[in-house]
Design a protein around this motif. Sequence first.
Motif, PDB file in Angstrom:
ATOM      1  N   PRO A   1      25.465  25.209  36.645  1.00 10.30           N
ATOM      2  CA  PRO A   1      26.661  24.142  36.681  1.00 10.30           C
ATOM      3  C   PRO A   1      27.600  24.229  35.451  1.00 10.30           C
ATOM      4  CG  PRO A   1      24.859  23.085  37.889  1.00 10.30           C
ATOM      5  CD  PRO A   1      24.199  24.356  37.028  1.00 10.30           C
ATOM      6  N   ARG A   2      26.784  24.080  34.046  1.00 12.33           N
ATOM      7  CA  ARG A   2      27.427  24.009  32.906  1.00 12.33           C
ATOM      8  C   ARG A   2      28.170  25.471  32.562  1.00 12.33           C
ATOM      9  NH1 ARG A   2      23.999  21.493  27.941  1.00 12.33           N
ATOM     10  NH2 ARG A   2      23.031  20.734  30.024  1.00 12.33           N
TER      11      ARG A   2
ATOM     12  N   GLY B   1      34.669  24.141  34.525  1.00 13.72           N
ATOM     13  CA  GLY B   1      35.945  24.486  34.103  1.00 13.72           C
ATOM     14  C   GLY B   1      36.468  25.750  34.382  1.00 13.72           C
ATOM     15  N   ARG B   2      35.762  26.474  34.918  1.00 16.63           N
ATOM     16  CA  ARG B   2      36.226  27.913  35.241  1.00 16.63           C
ATOM     17  C   ARG B   2      36.634  28.151  36.569  1.00 16.63           C
ATOM     18  NH1 ARG B   2      32.740  33.324  33.787  1.00 16.63           N
ATOM     19  NH2 ARG B   2      31.992  32.847  31.801  1.00 16.63           N
TER      20      ARG B   2
END
Length: 394
Positions: free
Chosen positions: A232-233, A237-238
């Motif tokens: 998830p990290r 934002g991608r």
Amino acid sequence: MATSPSTPLAFIDLLAQRRRLGDRIDKAVMGAVDAGQWIMGPQVREFEKRLAEFGQAELALSCANGTDALVLPLMAWNVGPGDAVFCPSFTFAATAEVVPWVGATPVFVDVLADTYNMDPADLEAAIQKVKAEGRLTPKVIIAVDLFGQPADYPAISAIAKTHGLKLIADSAQGFGCTLNGQHPIHWADCTTTSFFPAKPLGCYGDGGAVLSNDAGLVELMDSLRVHGKATPRDIEGRAFTHDPKYLNMRVGMNSRLDTIQAAILIEKLDVFAWEIEQRNAIANRYAEQLAGVARTPTVIAGGVSSWAQYTIEVEDRDGLAQKLKAVGVPTAAYYPIPLHQQPAYSEHPLAPSGLPVTVAKASRVISLPMHPDLTPEDQAYITQSVHNAIGQNA
Ligand SMILES: *Cc1c(COP(=O)(O)O)cnc(C)c1O
């Protein structure tokens, strides 16, 4: 005089446990088969949740076996060429095997003469030696809960802190063990275990897990166990429109626990605390019945063992094994050749002590049948046979 058993004695009687748990395991297995989610089905997460609870860790991540469980944290921490990983030589090969997998160097440390677990003073000396030589960088300590009992975690974790090293508790044999009421994760960065059938908590095939309180580490290992898929990290934002499963952020592996095995393990975990109690009662009886005839195990002060093995020491180990075999008592020698004397590992560095305790123990240890279903009658036959073989109280 103990009477001989009506059926052949097993070293670890997994079929007796199978008879005890048969119905509920059959139901759990068929439930998993019929539901059709054979890979990463809901039982996998459910089992991980319960395993973490049992081991007093915040998180648990299952994987394909106990060896992968050891390599996953090494990969996540980017341990590699030029790094030193300190581990005992008196252990199963998997403990050290994962170190050259990532290109790092195992440095073998001696064990304590009473518990067979890593000697903290010898560990400190080995770290000092590696630092003085300057060729390798100390990175990780792998302590082993050999035969089921906890290593000296207060001492070992203090050394890890002093030198800034990570600490893995290889609890493949010791899962469920405690020291002063705490599970190894209280001191270690992660605890690894194996669900190989003969381990204290085993499944019906291969399986393993890593327990940790470090969410970032677990997220990375979750990625690594499925081909380095995006976490998830990684995708935060991608703008990524495809399934992030097919975004490979790092070189990983395929190391999942089957849904069927998770379903079996949920049932087995339910009775695991009771089984550890049974093993402890059996260990106490062995200690009473074998007092004076063989060196019986010493457990670290404040420790509770999960008794993967009941290992005694005698002068003529091979002679005793033969005599016991002749009267139908199976035994095993763990471990007859220490890792630093094995062809595959003989080139790696040692603690400055040269590991004299490890070498001395290897020819003396012999493990007797140990499993939660061992009856007092069969156990009396085993101990009587040991007395007869050694020639006392015959
Ligand atoms: C069994 C064992 C392992 C490896 O577990 P597998 O599931 O067989 O890969 C690792 N360390 C120790 C100490 C073991 O006994």
